[in-house]
Scaffold this active site. Structure first.
Site, PDB file in Angstrom:
ATOM      1  N   GLY A  90     -42.505 -16.428  31.850  1.00  0.00           N
ATOM      2  CA  GLY A  90     -42.347 -15.515  30.733  1.00  0.00           C
ATOM      3  C   GLY A  90     -42.687 -14.105  31.124  1.00  0.00           C
ATOM      4  CE  LYS A 128     -48.471 -17.785  29.684  1.00  0.00           C
ATOM      5  NZ  LYS A 128     -48.088 -17.705  28.254  1.00  0.00           N
ATOM      6  CG  ASP A 132     -41.419 -16.591  19.364  1.00  0.00           C
ATOM      7  OD1 ASP A 132     -40.364 -16.391  18.721  1.00  0.00           O
ATOM      8  OD2 ASP A 132     -41.438 -16.729  20.599  1.00  0.00           O
TER       9      ASP A 132
END
Length: 529
Positions: A65, A85, A191
């Site tokens: 991302g 992550k 989102d």
């Protein structure tokens, strides 16, 4: 003139400039807020697996991302695989704060529908990361495509399978409950979309990608009810961030996925709250029902539709087999004005639950439990005054009979209430009671004994009624007079707790629920005989 205060055309220009400036997430993002893997101004090189990273072994890249890269990693100390992550931007103070806040928000949302965060750390060479449970499975977007045969020749993984509408609604119900939990912790996702919902094995459902989540400020103390209301779940502390927390997004910063985005979120408003997530949930429901998002096309077309206030096509115009109840529920979430939108994610979940159980949908805040949770005295501090009449007949044999009104239409479908009317300022209560007998009960008021029974106005009275009720008992002798009022019927009144009502004219005896606290009124009337 400031564009935010201008016409719809200048608002559209503002959105398009934000789009051109890269502040908007592309509509085609996949899980973990993936954008194109192009250059990022402050990007730093990230390791290519397989390679060790601190106490972990990076196995394979899962997603990428704008801020981070997600790997499948192995943790030798606990002999387990995790999702790791890694911050792929230069660790400036701002980037580090945002990355830590994302980890903190997700870690504090401890719910079966949210992937738990295990740990956050930094390696000796400056790589910042946090680890989560590794979840596998198709996204809701993939499942809908599979179920509707919209794959265009693409093959799905072994976990993907065809889902019925009933099963998709069960998944959606879990998503709504998960989002409602986050809202209770003062967190807005911002989102929500089918690609951010993953269906794991054994029926698990996970709402992913809390990287754009925002903490919302709690309501002012003056907005709370004067008297405490019963809680549905044990209270939990709201999410808190270290370093003060980022409670607000800067005005004009637009984040989210345009095809599911609420209009107020697209305008970059500061006051974006849970209502924006309700809109996005409605967009997910729209997608489940029709196989397509509520707004389609390229981003310019989507933002043009948002700026013009265009409503999405009705779901049944796309698929006539969609039940009308579900279409109405879906459209109640996609209202442009947040104040007119369905009240909460919990209310949406309750309505879906009712549909799955074959009960009438009660999406109005006048009739569902969300009203009691959001009720405040500022909104309803001026109650109306009514006069209700209990027409009672003492039969020669058997229990007394009472005349009740059947409300066929919402919001009290299937429930029973007393005949009543609002008080006119120029008339006495006794005159109002006689008028009620004539106008509402369809009965003569001459030679009828009317006795005051009491006033129902305490804190325990259901606030949905918003009235102070003065109640009279009308003694009508030993025979039930006929009434021409179509929605009034006589019932045998059986004492007990609760009071049991049996239709006099029905062959099959069955109990009926009495609306609000009228059961207490009927019980008091029995004692007054």
């Amino acid at each position: 003139m400031d564009r935010r205060e201008g016409s719809e055309d200048t608002k559209t220009q503002h959105w398009l400039e934000a789009l051109d400036g890269g502040q908007l997430r592309p509509a085609g993002d996949s899980t973990e807020d993936m954008q194109s893997a192009g250059s990022v101004p402050d990007e730093r090189p990230v390791p290519e697996p397989p390679v060790p990273l601190g106490p972990f072994q990076l196995m394979a890249e899962i997603g990428r991302g704008g801020m981070g890269v997600v790997y499948r990693a192995y943790e030798p100390a606990l002999r387990r695989e995790v999702a790791l992550k890694l911050l792929r931007r230069v660790p400036s103070e701002a980037n580090l704060q945002r990355f830590r806040e994302e980890a903190q928000v997700t870690a504090q949302l401890q719910h079966p529908g949210i992937v738990p965060v295990y740990a956050i750390g930094e390696t000796d060479d400056g790589h910042v990361y946090y680890t989560m449970r590794l979840v596998r499975g198709p996204t809701l977007e993939e499942v809908v495509s599979e179920s509707r045969g919209d794959l265009d020749g693409e093959e799905q993984g072994p976990e993907a399978r065809e889902y019925s509408r009933f099963q998709l609604l069960q998944v959606f119900l879990t998503v709504c409950r998960t989002v409602a939990y986050a809202h209770a912790r003062e967190v807005v996702h911002r989102d929500l979309k089918p690609s951010n919902v993953m269906l794991g094995p054994y029926g698990s459902v996970h709402v992913l990608d809390w990287g754009l989540a925002k903490l919302v400020k709690p309501s002012p103390r003056s907005e709370t009810p004067a008297a405490p209301l019963p809680l549905q779940h044990p209270p939990e502390a709201p999410v808190r961030l270290t370093g003060g927390g980022r409670l607000d997004t800067h005005l004009g910063q637009i984040v989210g996925t345009p095809t599911y985005m609420a209009p107020e979120q697209a305008r970059g408003e500061l006051a974006v709250g849970p209502a924006a997530d309700v809109y996005a949930l409605g967009g997910i429901l729209y997608h489940l029902l029709t196989g397509r998002p509520p707004r389609d096309g390229n981003q310019l077309q989507v933002y043009a539709a948002l700026s013009e206030g265009l409503s999405p096509p009705r779901p049944r115009s796309i698929d006539p087999t969609i039940p009308a109840d579900l279409e109405g529920l879906c459209l109640s979430t996609l209202v442009r004005d947040p104040a007119q939108r369905l009240g909460s994610a919990e209310a949406l979940a309750d309505a879906v639950q009712a549909y799955l159980e074959g009960r009438p949908l009660t999406t109005s805040p006048e009739t569902d439990s969300s009203f009691l949770r959001t009720y405040n005295t500022r909104t309803y501090r001026r109650p109306s005054v009514t006069v209700d009449v209990v027409p009672l007949v003492t039969a020669a044999t058997g229990p007394p009979q009472v005349l009740l009104r059947w409300r066929e239409a919402p919001p009290f479908e299937g429930t029973w209430a007393l005949p009543g009317t609002f008080l006119k300022l120029e008339e006495r209560l006794l005159e109002t009671a006689r008028r009620t007998l004539r106008a509402k009960a369809g009965l003569p008021s001459i030679d009828v004994t009317l006795e005051p029974l009491g006033v129902w106005d305490g804190l325990e009275r259901d606030p949905r009624t918003r009235v102070i009720a003065h109640v009279f008992v009308a003694r009508l002798g030993r025979e039930a007079p006929r009434t021409k009022e179509p929605h009034l019927r006589w019932f045998r009144l059986e004492p007990g707790d609760p009071v049991t009502l049996t239709p006099v004219d029905d062959d099959v005896e069955r109990p009926f629920e009495v609306a609000f606290d009228h059961a207490q009124i009927l019980a008091a009337a029995l004692k007054a005989l």
